[in-house]
Design an enzyme around this catalytic site. Structure first.
Site, PDB file in Angstrom:
ATOM      1  N   GLU A  80       0.932  -1.317   0.080  1.00 45.77           N
ATOM      2  CA  GLU A  80       0.039   0.035   0.032  1.00 45.77           C
ATOM      3  C   GLU A  80       0.863   1.262  -0.045  1.00 45.77           C
ATOM      4  O   GLU A  80       0.403   2.314  -0.705  1.00 45.77           O
ATOM      5  CB  GLU A  80      -0.988  -0.088   1.180  1.00 45.77           C
ATOM      6  CG  GLU A  80      -2.203  -1.016   1.011  1.00 45.77           C
ATOM      7  CD  GLU A  80      -3.072  -0.998   2.167  1.00 45.77           C
ATOM      8  OE1 GLU A  80      -2.796  -0.168   3.226  1.00 45.77           O
ATOM      9  OE2 GLU A  80      -4.008  -1.978   2.246  1.00 45.77           O
ATOM     10  N   HIS A 126     -10.366   2.039   0.322  1.00 38.82           N
ATOM     11  CA  HIS A 126     -10.962   0.977   1.411  1.00 38.82           C
ATOM     12  C   HIS A 126     -12.271   1.092   1.436  1.00 38.82           C
ATOM     13  O   HIS A 126     -12.993   0.012   2.440  1.00 38.82           O
ATOM     14  CB  HIS A 126     -10.268   1.677   2.948  1.00 38.82           C
ATOM     15  CG  HIS A 126      -8.880   1.448   3.139  1.00 38.82           C
ATOM     16  ND1 HIS A 126      -7.857   2.063   2.421  1.00 38.82           N
ATOM     17  CD2 HIS A 126      -8.254   0.598   3.856  1.00 38.82           C
ATOM     18  CE1 HIS A 126      -6.489   1.621   2.629  1.00 38.82           C
ATOM     19  NE2 HIS A 126      -6.850   0.654   3.627  1.00 38.82           N
TER      20      HIS A 126
END
Length: 322
Positions: free
Chosen positions: A170, A203
């Site tokens: 990420e 997310h």
């Protein structure tokens, strides 16, 4: 030619050469940068769903398959930055790897100082954890140096995902690749707050699995997603700040791993703690010390001034300097 000589040698586009001495982003640079970041974010999240499965996300088989997907996407993510450079014509002095925070200069401070700063922010939760931990300090040290303990951790797919794979991939995708594309367009300061939006929105895909397995009401799932977006966006801004100030990928990765381990501070538990005055005081002290040391511990002079990503802007903000 006099104006051209005053411009940074590492960023010479046609608009800069023929402008009035101030940096003007080339036509379409911002659009292409945003679209590139959006495509990269969608590719990362989409790779999680190439495997058809009726199992929840925490099942070891699902985690292993997703490891394969995100590691492939992360390995290919530098190609997005390279393609962006080719299409925009932005030329850089530092290498592509240096722009992405992969370099040796200032590596030791980049490993130690940002993590120390993050631990200062979590002073309250750390004090609370120490008070509630049944182990003594010597027991904790013994476990920390026990190779079998780490063997068990590495064999746990959830631990490996939360502490290693997710932080590394990420931060590589959402910080190391996106910030070099956003800084020439928006500038370092604006990029810090723009980049986390892609991270926060990415997310939202957790809502799909919560709805799919009926893990809560629609309103509850939506509120949880909004909270997660807010929390991850703030966290993303912090690690973007760390990346730009230090010019290293390692600092954001370690901070991400540490925050995943700690989780969101259990403030409700702190309010009900038997030693709540001590715990709450440590919470406040940690926040105060964090802001006090935020700029000193991320002083770019520790990491090689100016940091590579800051060279992408002809008018770098104070974020790039001490």
């Amino acid at each position: 030619m006099a104006e051209e000589e005053n411009l940074p040698p590492n960023l010479l586009t046609d608009e800069v050469k023929h402008g009035n001495g101030d940096f003007v982003p080339p036509d379409g640079l911002c659009s292409l940068s945003v679209l590139s970041c959006l495509l990269l974010a969608c590719t990362y999240v989409g790779s999680l769903y190439v495997w058809r499965s009726d199992l929840p996300r925490d099942h070891p088989a699902v985690i292993k398959r997703r490891f394969t997907s995100v590691l492939i996407v992360s390995g290919l993510s530098p190609l997005f930055v390279w393609a962006w450079k080719e299409f925009t014509g932005v030329t850089t002095g530092p290498s592509l790897l240096a722009l992405m925070g992969i370099r040796f200069e200032g590596l030791i401070p980049a490993i130690v100082l940002p993590l120390l700063l993050t631990m200062v922010l979590f002073l309250g939760p750390l004090i609370q954890l120490a008070m509630d931990c049944p182990w003594s300090f010597t027991d904790g040290v013994r476990v920390a140096f026990d190779p079998w303990f780490w063997m068990l951790c590495v064999s746990d797919m959830r631990w490996l995902r939360n502490q290693v794979v997710a932080p590394l991939t990420e931060e590589l995708v959402f910080r190391a690749c996106m910030l070099p594309m956003l800084v020439p367009c928006a500038g370092p300061s604006t990029a810090i707050f723009t980049c986390p939006l892609f991270f926060g929105v990415a997310h939202f895909h957790h809502m799909i699995e919560l709805l799919r397995f009926r893990q809560g009401t629609l309103a509850g799932i939506f509120l949880a997603a909004v909270f997660q977006f807010s929390y991850t966006a703030v966290f993303g801004a912090y690690t973007a700040f760390i990346f730009i100030r230090t010019g290293h990928l390692m600092g954001p990765v370690l901070c991400h791993s540490f925050c995943n381990y700690m989780g969101f501070p259990a403030i409700n538990t702190a309010l009900e703690h038997p030693h709540r005055h001590t715990v709450l005081s440590s919470y406040l002290l940690g926040v105060f010390l964090f802001f006090f040391f935020l700029f000193p511990l991320t002083n770019p002079s520790f990491y090689g001034l100016p940091t590579p990503v800051c060279t992408l802007s002809s008018s770098p903000s104070s974020v790039c300097f001490s």
